[in-house]
Design an enzyme around this catalytic site. Structure first.
Site, mmCIF file in Angstrom:
data_model
loop_
_atom_site.group_PDB
_atom_site.id
_atom_site.type_symbol
_atom_site.label_atom_id
_atom_site.label_comp_id
_atom_site.label_asym_id
_atom_site.label_seq_id
_atom_site.Cartn_x
_atom_site.Cartn_y
_atom_site.Cartn_z
ATOM 1 N N SER A 40 -14.270 2.875 12.799
ATOM 2 C CA SER A 40 -15.425 2.003 12.545
ATOM 3 C C SER A 40 -15.433 0.833 13.531
ATOM 4 O O SER A 40 -16.494 0.445 14.042
ATOM 5 C CB SER A 40 -15.435 1.528 11.090
ATOM 6 O OG SER A 40 -14.160 1.110 10.692
ATOM 7 N N TYR A 99 0.826 -1.206 0.000
ATOM 8 C CA TYR A 99 0.000 0.000 0.000
ATOM 9 C C TYR A 99 0.860 1.255 0.000
ATOM 10 O O TYR A 99 0.745 2.093 -0.878
ATOM 11 C CB TYR A 99 -0.911 -0.014 1.227
ATOM 12 C CG TYR A 99 -1.879 1.136 1.301
ATOM 13 C CD1 TYR A 99 -3.010 1.175 0.492
ATOM 14 C CD2 TYR A 99 -1.683 2.178 2.200
ATOM 15 C CE1 TYR A 99 -3.913 2.223 0.577
ATOM 16 C CE2 TYR A 99 -2.583 3.228 2.287
ATOM 17 C CZ TYR A 99 -3.697 3.246 1.475
ATOM 18 O OH TYR A 99 -4.593 4.288 1.564
ATOM 19 N N GLN A 151 3.120 7.677 15.136
ATOM 20 C CA GLN A 151 2.496 8.995 15.257
ATOM 21 C C GLN A 151 2.127 9.509 13.874
ATOM 22 O O GLN A 151 2.782 9.187 12.884
ATOM 23 C CB GLN A 151 3.452 9.979 15.937
ATOM 24 C CG GLN A 151 4.808 10.049 15.283
ATOM 25 C CD GLN A 151 5.760 11.018 15.982
ATOM 26 O OE1 GLN A 151 5.399 11.628 16.979
ATOM 27 N NE2 GLN A 151 6.955 11.163 15.445
ATOM 28 N N ARG A 152 1.048 10.295 13.849
ATOM 29 C CA ARG A 152 0.650 10.842 12.562
ATOM 30 C C ARG A 152 -0.204 12.084 12.787
ATOM 31 O O ARG A 152 -1.215 12.028 13.486
ATOM 32 C CB ARG A 152 -0.152 9.803 11.789
ATOM 33 C CG ARG A 152 0.139 9.821 10.328
ATOM 34 C CD ARG A 152 -0.791 8.935 9.616
ATOM 35 N NE ARG A 152 -0.242 7.653 9.256
ATOM 36 C CZ ARG A 152 -1.010 6.602 9.016
ATOM 37 N NH1 ARG A 152 -2.307 6.661 9.188
ATOM 38 N NH2 ARG A 152 -0.470 5.473 8.639
ATOM 39 N N VAL A 203 -9.860 1.841 12.709
ATOM 40 C CA VAL A 203 -10.067 1.990 14.146
ATOM 41 C C VAL A 203 -11.386 2.674 14.499
ATOM 42 O O VAL A 203 -12.077 2.238 15.431
ATOM 43 C CB VAL A 203 -8.843 2.685 14.803
ATOM 44 C CG1 VAL A 203 -8.696 4.133 14.379
ATOM 45 C CG2 VAL A 203 -8.903 2.570 16.295
ATOM 46 N N GLN A 220 -5.161 -1.511 20.064
ATOM 47 C CA GLN A 220 -3.955 -2.279 19.744
ATOM 48 C C GLN A 220 -2.761 -1.650 20.451
ATOM 49 O O GLN A 220 -2.616 -0.421 20.447
ATOM 50 C CB GLN A 220 -3.765 -2.330 18.223
ATOM 51 C CG GLN A 220 -4.890 -3.140 17.562
ATOM 52 C CD GLN A 220 -4.837 -3.162 16.049
ATOM 53 O OE1 GLN A 220 -4.066 -2.432 15.424
ATOM 54 N NE2 GLN A 220 -5.674 -3.985 15.448
ATOM 55 N N PHE A 244 -14.278 0.776 16.674
ATOM 56 C CA PHE A 244 -14.687 1.217 18.016
ATOM 57 C C PHE A 244 -16.181 1.537 18.060
ATOM 58 O O PHE A 244 -16.871 1.200 19.031
ATOM 59 C CB PHE A 244 -13.879 2.452 18.463
ATOM 60 C CG PHE A 244 -12.452 2.164 18.877
ATOM 61 C CD1 PHE A 244 -11.933 0.876 18.850
ATOM 62 C CD2 PHE A 244 -11.619 3.198 19.306
ATOM 63 C CE1 PHE A 244 -10.605 0.621 19.224
ATOM 64 C CE2 PHE A 244 -10.300 2.953 19.685
ATOM 65 C CZ PHE A 244 -9.796 1.667 19.639
#
Ligand SMILES: NC(=O)c1ccc[n+]([C@@H]2O[C@H](COP(=O)([O-])OP(=O)(O)OC[C@H]3O[C@@H](n4cnc5c(N)ncnc54)[C@H](O)[C@@H]3O)[C@@H](O)[C@H]2O)c1
Ligand SMILES: O=c1ccn([C@@H]2O[C@H](COP(=O)(O)OP(=O)(O)O[C@H]3OC[C@@H](O)[C@H](O)[C@H]3O)[C@@H](O)[C@H]2O)c(=O)[nH]1
Length: 341
Positions: free
Chosen positions: A216, A172, A301-302, A214, A231, A218
């Site tokens: 969707s 990807y 991190q992002r 994540v 995670q 949760f």
């Protein structure tokens, strides 16, 4: 002509269809959206269809998308839906191409990694070939994953990234990096008008309920009263953009003069533990939060630096996470058949 610093094209762009300037032709803008049956694509189609001058063609292979997302447009005279895999050439006459086709959730893009690479590389080559033949402007939905596990924070567009070329996510993120390269090579070599959006995590109604991403996960877990699966370590961060803001940014980029790449995302940054706590508080205060194992190469991190989007597109996101989550909850409750108490 659109430029991006030293990336200026060496050739003028190919001419668009002669009908565009014809005196008696009712010139509609013909727009192809690849991946238009998916989450972001279907919201983009909704917005494009609001303009009566637009004709929209969607090409999608329904791997992660669904006709259901487009049901209100099927049969509309300005809308056409084609079952098509972008790894095969496509012959249509269009003025703009929004090229979104590609599975976006890690569990889906890792399911058949060779196909994911083919979609990103051959699929983008095919769409660039189409843009070249008909003189269309083409926008690629690239990703924050081109920055890999970033060593600078927040991420600016000039950062070249820290990507594992042989990891399980590489189909990807390296695929999207090659797609960006192809876009710029077609721009420099053939004068194609290109736009590149680097999209950061986006959420909203119509995400697949079992999509695996994540937000969707949760929300579905909170509604079903299943534990929220954080995670490990849970301190990794993401920045979440509501889909209406994303669509607005993509259209501004397409209509503007700058090639990009431009980050489009919401700079509000949350750890996954904070996200779980927000979902728990807003949707189901009784739900449990449980720590589970993570997957390899998960970026720590992002957060987008959106100075360029602000300056060049006049764009910034409007919907805060705590306002967007309840909008998504409504859609998930309807689809899961679980009304609010
Ligand atoms: N949602 C995000 O957080 C996010 C972040 C960064 C980048 N992006 C990019 O935005 C685009 C849309 O993402 P999304 O969240 O709507 O994902 P999605 O999975 O909901 O939509 C992707 C669509 O592409 C279609 N598709 C996949 N492979 C195809 C192929 N070979 N031929 C034709 N159609 C194909 C799928 O069926 C689906 O309808 C993708 O290119 C993705 O990489 C999304
Ligand atoms: O149930 C879950 C799912 C995921 N996560 C965590 O949540 C974070 C976000 O994971 P997601 O699967 O939602 O998405 P990622 O940020 O890894 O990739 C995403 O961002 C860039 C886009 O190009 C991709 O299309 C998109 O999937 C990760 O740190 C992951 O470990 C959980 O804690 N629990």
């Amino acid at each position: 002509m659109a430029t991006n610093g030293d990336h200026a094209s060496t050739k003028p762009p190919p001419s668009p269809s002669p009908l565009r300037n014809a005196k008696f032709f009712q010139a509609n803008m013909r727009i192809l959206v690849t991946g238009g049956a998916g989450f972001i694509g279907s919201h983009l189609v909704d917005r494009l269809m609001e303009n009566e001058k637009n004709e929209v063609i969607v090409a999608d292979n329904y791997f992660t998308g669904s006709k259901d997302n487009l049901k209100k447009w099927i049969g509309h005279p300005r809308f056409e839906l084609i079952r098509h895999d972008v790894t095969e050439p496509l012959l249509v006459e269009v003025d703009q191409i929004y090229h979104l086709a590609c599975p976006a959730s890690p569990i889906f893009y890792k399911y058949n990694p060779v196909k994911t690479i083919k979609t990103n590389v051959i699929g983008t080559l095919n769409m660039l070939g189409l843009a070249k033949r008909v003189g269309a402007r083409i926008l690629l939905t690239s990703t924050s994953e081109v920055y890999g596990d970033p060593l600078i924070h927040p991420q600016v567009e000039s950062y070249w990234g820290n990507v594992n070329p042989i990891g399980v996510r590489s189909c990807y993120d390296e695929g999207k990096r090659v797609a960006e390269t192809l876009m710029f090579d077609y721009h420099r070599q053939h004068g194609i008008e290109i736009r590149i959006a680097r999209i950061f995590n986006t959420y909203g109604p119509r995400m697949n309920i079992d999509d695996g991403r994540v937000v969707s996960n949760f929300i579905a877990q909170a509604i079903r009263n299943d534990p929220l699966t954080v995670q490990s370590p849970g301190t990794q961060t993401r920045s979440f953009c509501y889909v209406s803001d994303m669509v607005d940014g993509l259209i501004r980029l397409m209509e503007g003069d700058n090639t990009g790449p431009i980050n489009i995302g919401n700079p509000g940054e949350f750890t996954m533990i904070e996200l779980a706590e927000n979902v728990k508080e807003l949707i189901n205060p009784k739900v449990e939060i449980k720590m589970v194992e993570n997957t390899p190469d998960d970026p720590r991190q992002r957060k987008p630096d959106i100075s360029k989007a602000k300056e060049l597109l006049g764009w910034e996101p409007k919907v805060k996470l705590r306002d967007g989550l309840p909008l998504m909850e409504d859609d998930f409750r309807t689809r899961l058949g679980v009304p609010r108490n």
